[in-house]
Design an enzyme around this catalytic site. Structure first.
Site, short mmCIF file in Angstrom:
data_model
loop_
_atom_site.label_atom_id
_atom_site.label_comp_id
_atom_site.label_asym_id
_atom_site.label_seq_id
_atom_site.Cartn_x
_atom_site.Cartn_y
_atom_site.Cartn_z
N GLU A 33 0.84 -1.19 0.00
CA GLU A 33 0.00 0.00 0.00
C GLU A 33 0.88 1.24 0.00
O GLU A 33 2.01 1.23 0.49
CB GLU A 33 -0.91 0.00 1.24
CG GLU A 33 -1.89 1.17 1.29
CD GLU A 33 -2.92 1.04 2.40
OE1 GLU A 33 -3.85 1.86 2.45
OE2 GLU A 33 -2.79 0.10 3.22
N ASN A 86 -12.76 -0.88 -0.53
CA ASN A 86 -11.99 -1.47 0.57
C ASN A 86 -12.58 -1.00 1.89
O ASN A 86 -12.83 0.20 2.07
CB ASN A 86 -10.53 -1.03 0.49
CG ASN A 86 -9.76 -1.36 1.77
OD1 ASN A 86 -9.39 -2.51 2.00
ND2 ASN A 86 -9.54 -0.36 2.61
N GLU A 87 -12.81 -1.95 2.78
CA GLU A 87 -13.34 -1.62 4.11
C GLU A 87 -14.47 -0.61 4.02
O GLU A 87 -14.46 0.46 4.66
CB GLU A 87 -12.22 -1.13 5.04
CG GLU A 87 -11.20 -2.21 5.34
CD GLU A 87 -10.19 -1.83 6.43
OE1 GLU A 87 -10.28 -0.70 6.96
OE2 GLU A 87 -9.33 -2.66 6.74
N TYR A 116 -6.83 -8.32 12.15
CA TYR A 116 -5.48 -8.08 12.66
C TYR A 116 -5.34 -8.62 14.08
O TYR A 116 -6.28 -8.54 14.88
CB TYR A 116 -5.16 -6.58 12.64
CG TYR A 116 -4.93 -6.03 11.25
CD1 TYR A 116 -3.69 -6.15 10.63
CD2 TYR A 116 -5.96 -5.40 10.55
CE1 TYR A 116 -3.47 -5.65 9.35
CE2 TYR A 116 -5.75 -4.90 9.27
CZ TYR A 116 -4.51 -5.03 8.68
OH TYR A 116 -4.30 -4.54 7.40
N GLU A 118 -6.50 -8.88 4.19
CA GLU A 118 -5.64 -8.16 5.13
C GLU A 118 -5.60 -8.94 6.43
O GLU A 118 -6.65 -9.21 7.02
CB GLU A 118 -6.14 -6.73 5.39
CG GLU A 118 -5.91 -5.76 4.24
CD GLU A 118 -6.23 -4.32 4.62
OE1 GLU A 118 -6.05 -3.95 5.81
OE2 GLU A 118 -6.65 -3.57 3.72
#
Length: 520
Positions: A49, A196-197, A267, A324
């Protein structure tokens, strides 16, 4: 006790005394006679990114740099990634993707607009790395390409035109523009995601609103039939798991609509607290065990998604992409908090291996994952400083697991497992997976999460005569063992071998270790 030849190159590590092993053996059965689904190579995908030194400085230095490079890309970093056999790269984000306008990243680099990266550090974004540069990197690596489209500040038209620019074969204005910018042959786009998200930085949307936008946008994303990317819907994260349910129930294949996969982000935070996440090094043992407690939640998330998709998509047309994932700690002292730069230790390698074993278990649905991120950001493979480069323990975890790319998963069952406990927290002591590689060999991966106690593991490979095993081990005396620019080889894999008796392997698994062996 079966004799084990264990040669550890890691400083200070010798043969583990027999008395250090648990009295009861952990038993693992691998059924080589019942092959499962293929483990897609893209389960080992990467993510780059526009964030901190994730691209600029870490990967891209420009053609005028004194650092040896090929068309602007660092030779040392690209060489290390090629050695890792990186199968796929996701770009340009992340949150950055929903503010990225592709036309600003084409044409002469000295004429591209300079923007502000509002998501990550408020720094200037030169747009020096754009579409052509990204595909150049992917082609140097021999990697598949994953393009993240801009839904947040973009439009269906912008995404449709980007795809035409990349894949067009006619003499349309967009295809001719690509040719004018130096690329006659169309680019190969393997994956494309819409946003994204969307539940957060991508627009703070509800599943219902995003689903309608997905349907609208997907209807206009057209490419030549032989260069059609898999189309991905931006899915949920922890606390937003309902996105998988809603998308899979409400996006049904029609003549003008596709959805090949739904993404998911998770995460691992040692503290499970976004305000104080925990240290990357120098952490106490309570943060070692809490890290594994948190990362093992991945199994539940994937299991729940599989259950949902099996209900709504029994034909298994829709994949579940964890695009991710990785560890997220407090940034290193003195660094820009928006750059997400953190050190990488043995703990990270074990976290990566544990997740690999989970992904293998669900290979029928998990066809791609992308660790965050490739260089200098979060759980990186590589850290750079000026013209220096170091390989992290996570890099070596990926290296150990290379034989699992496109291997055929094998059912793996663990009995009499140990339990690693500290205070009121407990996690399984051993996790594992197995597969038959493309070379025909049976590979077994083992992780011992206990940082203090080694364990003896018996591996029965049913249906295969096993006389021994050879591979490599990654371990160290320190929980936070890591490489630095002063000591770049403080931790790296060492040779590992085990013998067998009555067709069963006897593996003495050191404390806090990852072992991958090929049965012989």
């Amino acid at each position: 006790m079966v004799k084990l030849n264990l040669r550890l190159a890691v400083a200070g590590i010798g043969l583990v005394a027999a008395s250090a092993f648990a009295a009861d053996k952990v038993e693992i059965t691998v059924d080589a006679q019942k092959p499962g689904p293929v483990i897609n190579k893209n389960v080992y995908g990467q993510f780059a990114e526009h964030l901190g030194a994730g691209i600029y400085g870490g990967l891209w230095v420009g053609t005028d740099s004194k650092i040896p490079n090929t068309r602007g890309w660092r030779n040392d970093v690209v060489g290390a990634l090629k050695s890792l056999k990186v199968p796929l790269v996701r770009w340009p984000g992340g949150c950055f993707a929903d503010e990225y306008h592709w036309r600003e990243g084409i044409g002469p680099r000295d004429q591209r607009p300079v923007k502000v990266n509002t998501n990550w550090g408020g720094v200037e974004e030169s747009n020096a790395v754009g579409t052509h540069e990204f595909f150049d990197l992917a082609e140097m690596l021999g990697a598949d390409t994953y393009i993240n489209g801009n839904l947040g500040t973009g439009s269906p038209q912008e995404m449709a035109e980007w795809l035409e620019y990349m894949t067009g074969e006619s003499k349309s204005t967009l295809a001719e523009m690509r040719r004018k910018n130096g690329r006659d042959k169309p680019f190969k786009v393997d994956y494309f995601t819409i946003g994204n998200e969307a539940w957060g930085c991508g627009g703070n949307m509800t599943p219902e609103h995003y689903t309608n936008l997905y349907k609208q946008t997907a209807a206009f994303l057209k490419t030549p039939k032989h260069n059609t990317p898999k189309l991905i819907a931006s899915g949920g994260t922890t606390g937003h798991e309902e996105w998988t349910e809603y998308l899979s129930a409400n996006v049904k294949p029609e003549w003008s609509l596709r959805m090949d996969a739904i993404s998911f982000h998770f995460y691992t935070l040692p503290t499970n607290d976004w305000k104080v996440k925990g240290l990357a090094t120098g952490f106490p043992e309570k943060e070692w065990i809490s890290t594994f407690k948190q990362t093992l939640r991945m199994d539940g998330f994937v299991a729940d998604a599989k259950k949902t998709l099996d209900k709504n998509d029994p034909e298994k047309k829709v994949g579940f992409y964890v695009d991710e994932w990785g560890t997220w700690y407090d940034v290193e002292p003195g660094t820009n908090s928006g750059f997400l730069y953190q050190q990488n230790s043995l703990r990270d390698a074990l976290v990566a291996a544990t997740n690999f074993n989970i992904f293998h278990k669900y290979a029928d649905r998990v066809h791609m994952t992308n660790i965050a991120q490739m260089v200098n950001v979060l759980q990186a493979m590589i850290l750079t400083k000026d013209d220096k480069m170091i390989l992290t323990p996570t890099y070596y975890a990926f290296d150990l697991y290379k034989p699992f790319q496109d291997a055929t998963s094998l059912p793996t069952n663990i009995t009499h497992n140990t339990t690693y406990t500290l205070g009121d927290v407990s996690v399984p002591g051993v996790n594992a997976s197995a597969a038959r590689g493309k070379d025909g060999k049976v590979y077994v991966a083992l992780v011992n999460t206990n940082p203090k106690e080694a364990v003896e593991v018996t591996v029965n490979v049913a249906g295969t005569k096993v006389s021994g095993a050879k591979g490599r081990v990654l371990t160290s005396q320190l929980m936070d063992a890591h490489n630095t620019f002063e000591k770049p080889d403080a931790i790296k894999p060492a040779p590992f071998s085990a013998s067998a008796k009555d067709g069963k392997l006897s593996v003495k698994l050191p404390a806090k270790s990852v072992v991958v062996v090929a049965a012989e």
